[in-house]
Scaffold this motif. Structure first.
Motif, mmCIF file in Angstrom:
data_model
loop_
_atom_site.group_PDB
_atom_site.id
_atom_site.type_symbol
_atom_site.label_atom_id
_atom_site.label_comp_id
_atom_site.label_asym_id
_atom_site.label_seq_id
_atom_site.Cartn_x
_atom_site.Cartn_y
_atom_site.Cartn_z
ATOM 1 N N THR A 172 0.843 -1.185 0.000
ATOM 2 C CA THR A 172 0.000 0.000 0.000
ATOM 3 C C THR A 172 0.883 1.240 0.000
ATOM 4 O O THR A 172 2.099 1.163 -0.172
ATOM 5 N N HIS B 280 -18.852 1.123 8.035
ATOM 6 C CA HIS B 280 -18.785 0.529 6.706
ATOM 7 C C HIS B 280 -19.959 0.926 5.810
ATOM 8 O O HIS B 280 -20.106 0.377 4.715
ATOM 9 N N SER C 33 -7.530 6.961 2.127
ATOM 10 C CA SER C 33 -6.417 6.979 1.173
ATOM 11 C C SER C 33 -5.972 8.375 0.773
ATOM 12 O O SER C 33 -4.991 8.517 0.039
ATOM 13 N N GLU D 121 -6.691 3.205 -7.841
ATOM 14 C CA GLU D 121 -7.311 2.892 -6.548
ATOM 15 C C GLU D 121 -7.821 1.459 -6.510
ATOM 16 O O GLU D 121 -7.765 0.795 -5.471
ATOM 17 N N VAL D 122 -8.313 0.951 -7.631
ATOM 18 C CA VAL D 122 -8.749 -0.447 -7.687
ATOM 19 C C VAL D 122 -7.547 -1.361 -7.440
ATOM 20 O O VAL D 122 -7.606 -2.296 -6.623
ATOM 21 N N THR E 281 -6.269 -0.992 -3.775
ATOM 22 C CA THR E 281 -7.139 -1.671 -2.820
ATOM 23 C C THR E 281 -6.928 -3.181 -2.865
ATOM 24 O O THR E 281 -6.888 -3.847 -1.837
ATOM 25 N N TYR F 17 -8.729 -2.486 5.139
ATOM 26 C CA TYR F 17 -9.918 -1.637 5.028
ATOM 27 C C TYR F 17 -9.535 -0.276 4.453
ATOM 28 O O TYR F 17 -9.023 0.584 5.163
ATOM 29 N N TRP F 18 -9.778 -0.076 3.167
ATOM 30 C CA TRP F 18 -9.575 1.224 2.541
ATOM 31 C C TRP F 18 -10.918 1.904 2.311
ATOM 32 O O TRP F 18 -11.871 1.277 1.841
ATOM 33 N N ALA F 19 -10.989 3.190 2.570
ATOM 34 C CA ALA F 19 -12.088 4.028 2.100
ATOM 35 C C ALA F 19 -11.473 5.165 1.297
ATOM 36 O O ALA F 19 -10.454 5.734 1.699
ATOM 37 N N HIS F 20 -12.067 5.490 0.176
ATOM 38 C CA HIS F 20 -11.513 6.467 -0.744
ATOM 39 C C HIS F 20 -12.442 7.673 -0.887
ATOM 40 O O HIS F 20 -13.600 7.644 -0.457
ATOM 41 N N GLY G 158 -16.614 1.971 -5.210
ATOM 42 C CA GLY G 158 -16.736 2.291 -3.799
ATOM 43 C C GLY G 158 -17.744 1.439 -3.069
ATOM 44 O O GLY G 158 -17.608 1.186 -1.869
ATOM 45 N N SER H 264 -15.911 -1.264 -1.455
ATOM 46 C CA SER H 264 -14.795 -0.886 -0.594
ATOM 47 C C SER H 264 -15.233 -0.908 0.863
ATOM 48 O O SER H 264 -16.372 -1.258 1.177
#
Length: 500
Positions: free
Chosen positions: A119, A202, A403, A416-417, A420, A430-433, A454, A457
């Motif tokens: 990452t 989430h 991120s 980003e895909v 992740t 656990y990524w949130a964008h 998303g 995600s």
């Protein structure tokens, strides 16, 4: 027969050979230590957080080969070690393992070639794909983490530098061949498991860098209901607090990013607003740039200064190394808003260029502040709730991760895909964008595709910079786009029982 000064064959795990100690933590994870005085490290670190896991000795076969040479066998590895009185090296340690049906040799010479990627700390100011950091998984079948320079965690939970004058080697060797599951299990065994998260973390978030009033926040929630979109959390970005600071280091040339006094012009009654948001089934989180701490313009500065014992005119600097400062910081900066009902904080730490390390320590500021914020979020016997940038090995214990402020373009969505997909290999599960991208030209189709990503995600969280053209409410882009995004938002909500 053992030579003078060398250890006899060990009977326990960890295995001590004079000034060297070899720990078999799992069948595929070894710890290699060397201390000139034979005093080894048993305290945890921010990476090596769990010292309880150790393979039982009856699962290990050790054979004395003579001349201070030993063979140590686990279910996955054969270790040949020569106790020559020196640190572990290519001269005295060889580990054999299976990879693709062939016998391979590992030594602790760190020459990674075929790493599958991990990452990155943040996507701030990133506009296209960038190199990722290493992950744990490699086509070579091994990875090594050097923990020698990291701070130790004391029994009362604070950090202190280790003695690097005598303790000179502390390496974690993950040697797993094709068994990637065992590699990730070994990471959990030494670095701690991912804690249970709060369910709403989430869900669907609305976030925008904009100075909303109380009525506008409620109108946004009403808009989600009226347009048939679920919503779980709403973020109050920097406009929630006053912007009248005159002292501090600031950020981007502004002193007002850091603050803890509610902006009563925009939000006259914060508790009433939070209660109204909660009554609609939505949680509240606040943006937090803590790098300047509590300054004289804050509503409760006098109480804070008295608690710190500050002299007249003295403004205590934000200090992650000072337990007294941080205890008072949480008490006077966070508790007043939490007492009003704020559910959790978005730790928007961007100050590595000013404060890369905790004062007087080796720990990065981001890794330690993530730990402190997460611990504090557990007060009241609640599950922790983190939301911050990725701080490296061990930060998987502070979910979820953010991120950063990525550019809105197709290249960034594609990256980003990939990021992740690879991040779990570095422990970032656990990524949130910023769905839609933080800044850039408006592009409804891009927003739809980003939303589709998303929805799968860690959280479906829209966000954008302070630009009147950029509002990520999903029903304002057009009929076709609204219909497509509504389908993904509902799918996300339907998946919640399986995600949490």
């Amino acid at each position: 027969m053992s030579l003078p000064g060398f250890a006899a064959m060990p009977k326990d795990n960890p295995m001590v050979f004079g000034n060297a100690r070899l720990s078999v933590i799992t069948p595929t994870l070894l710890r290699l230590e060397f201390a000139k005085d034979g005093k080894f490290v048993d305290e945890p670190t921010l990476f090596a957080y769990d010292r309880t896991s150790m393979l039982p000795m009856d699962s290990i076969k050790i054979t004395d080969l003579g001349d201070n040479r030993y063979e140590i066998v686990t279910s996955a590895l054969t270790i040949n070690y020569h106790d020559d009185g020196f640190p572990f090296s290519t001269s005295n340690l060889m580990v054999y393992y299976d990879l693709n049906g062939k016998r391979k040799k590992f030594t602790n010479r760190f020459l990674p070639k075929n790493n599958l990627g991990g990452t990155v700390e943040t996507l701030d100011r990133v506009t296209r794909e960038i190199p990722m950091d290493d992950g744990l998984l490699s086509r070579d079948g091994w990875y090594m983490i050097d923990d020698e320079r990291t701070d130790l965690l004391t029994p009362d939970g604070w950090i202190r530098p280790r003695d690097t004058n005598t303790h000179i080697q502390d390496q974690y060797c993950f040697i797993y061949g094709n068994d990637y599951r065992s590699a990730l299990a070994s990471l959990g065994a030494i670095s701690g498991r991912v804690p249970m998260t709060r369910k709403y973390i989430h869900g669907v978030w609305y976030c925008r860098y904009w100075d909303y009033t109380s009525d506008e926040f409620l109108d946004i929630i009403r808009g989600y209901d009226e347009n048939d979109f679920p919503l779980d959390n709403i973020v109050f970005d920097m406009g929630w607090h006053t912007n009248d600071a005159t002292l501090g280091t600031g950020h981007n040339g502004h002193l007002n990013w850091n603050g803890y006094t509610w902006n009563r012009e925009l939000i006259p009654d914060p508790k009433a607003l939070i209660d109204s948001v909660h009554a609609r089934g939505v949680t509240v989180s606040l943006n937090d740039h803590p790098h300047d701490g509590i300054r004289p313009h804050e509503h409760n500065y006098a109480e804070f200064a008295a608690a710190m014992g500050a002299k007249d005119g003295e403004v205590p600097l934000f200090d992650l190394s000072d337990r007294r400062y941080m205890d008072n910081f949480f008490k006077y900066a966070h508790r007043p808003s939490e007492d009003m009902g704020v559910d959790f904080w978005w730790l928007d730490w961007q100050q590595n260029y000013l404060y890369p390390h905790v004062r007087g320590h080796h720990s990065t500021s981001l890794s330690w502040i993530n730990e402190l914020y997460y611990r504090d979020s557990q007060q009241g016997n609640r599950r922790g709730a983190g939301y911050s940038r990725w701080a490296g090995w061990g930060d998987h214990r502070h979910p979820i991760q953010f991120s950063g402020d990525a550019q809105a373009n197709w290249e960034m969505l594609a990256f980003e895909v990939k990021l992740t997909a690879c991040s779990g290999q570095g422990g970032c599960y656990y990524w949130a964008h910023d769905i839609g991208g933080f800044r850039g030209e408006p592009n409804p189709e891009l927003s739809v595709r980003w939303t589709q990503f998303g929805a799968l995600s860690a959280a479906l969280r829209v966000h954008s910079t302070k630009d009147k053209r950029l509002d990520r409410r999903p029903w304002i882009s057009g009929e076709k786009e609204t219909k497509a995004m509504r389908r993904m938002y509902h799918m996300r909500s339907e998946m919640m029982p399986y995600i949490t």
